[in-house]
Design a protein around this motif. Sequence first.
Motif, mmCIF file in Angstrom:
data_model
loop_
_atom_site.group_PDB
_atom_site.id
_atom_site.type_symbol
_atom_site.label_atom_id
_atom_site.label_comp_id
_atom_site.label_asym_id
_atom_site.label_seq_id
_atom_site.Cartn_x
_atom_site.Cartn_y
_atom_site.Cartn_z
ATOM 1 N N SER A 95 -46.317 -36.505 62.002
ATOM 2 C CA SER A 95 -46.859 -35.559 61.025
ATOM 3 C C SER A 95 -45.754 -34.952 60.159
ATOM 4 O O SER A 95 -46.050 -34.297 59.159
ATOM 5 C CB SER A 95 -47.627 -34.451 61.740
ATOM 6 O OG SER A 95 -46.750 -33.733 62.585
ATOM 7 N N VAL A 147 -51.026 -39.502 57.949
ATOM 8 C CA VAL A 147 -52.105 -39.699 56.984
ATOM 9 C C VAL A 147 -52.761 -41.077 57.155
ATOM 10 O O VAL A 147 -53.921 -41.269 56.805
ATOM 11 C CB VAL A 147 -51.592 -39.493 55.530
ATOM 12 C CG1 VAL A 147 -50.668 -40.605 55.110
ATOM 13 C CG2 VAL A 147 -52.730 -39.349 54.568
ATOM 14 N N LEU A 164 -56.005 -39.611 47.543
ATOM 15 C CA LEU A 164 -55.877 -38.481 48.469
ATOM 16 C C LEU A 164 -55.281 -37.257 47.778
ATOM 17 O O LEU A 164 -55.748 -36.136 47.971
ATOM 18 C CB LEU A 164 -55.013 -38.859 49.670
ATOM 19 C CG LEU A 164 -55.591 -39.827 50.687
ATOM 20 C CD1 LEU A 164 -54.571 -40.110 51.786
ATOM 21 C CD2 LEU A 164 -56.883 -39.306 51.281
ATOM 22 N N THR A 211 -59.983 -36.504 50.624
ATOM 23 C CA THR A 211 -60.211 -37.577 51.592
ATOM 24 C C THR A 211 -61.219 -38.604 51.067
ATOM 25 O O THR A 211 -62.113 -38.292 50.296
ATOM 26 C CB THR A 211 -60.715 -37.043 52.929
ATOM 27 O OG1 THR A 211 -61.944 -36.361 52.704
ATOM 28 C CG2 THR A 211 -59.713 -36.112 53.574
#
Length: 182
Positions: free
Chosen positions: A86, A120, A174, A179
Amino acid sequence: MPYNRALLYLKGSEMERLTYLTGYPEHLQQQVHQLLAQNRLGEVLLKRYPDTHDFTTDRALYQFTTELKNQYLRNASPISKVQYDSKIHVLKNALGLHTAVSRIQGNKLKAKAEIRVATVFKTAPEAFLRMIVVHELAHLREKDHNKAFYALCCHMEPGYHQLEFDTRLYLTHLELCGTLYG
């Protein structure tokens, strides 16, 4: 809501640069601007890539990566760790990272290879994940982004260049629209 963000992006005093597509020819960037203006970029991506993958845990990602490595790079050094990270910010860094860690234990030099993929991509199409993993695996043999590196990427994934472009389209979606996969 996503539609408005994309329109605001395009209604500026001049068309903004598409962050993920800056190295691509102007005519391709114009086509993407057009898709964004028509609010169709997501539709195009969903038509090409309707589903996401099931490799959502670090363990599943490790297995997926190891299978690709064993298929194409049997003689390359082993991979000690593969995980989602992340802390990788696709805007500032990369889509994935590879690291080689060397440690001295006694009188022996131990080397470990690690691959990290931006979080992601946990909810992305399998083709995009595969492109990123192939890219990072190619670095086991070729450290630089040279002709031999891209030849190896294309050997492991014949549609590599198209997938790289489509992954950049996905990241553009994105960033501007939110999304794509629920």
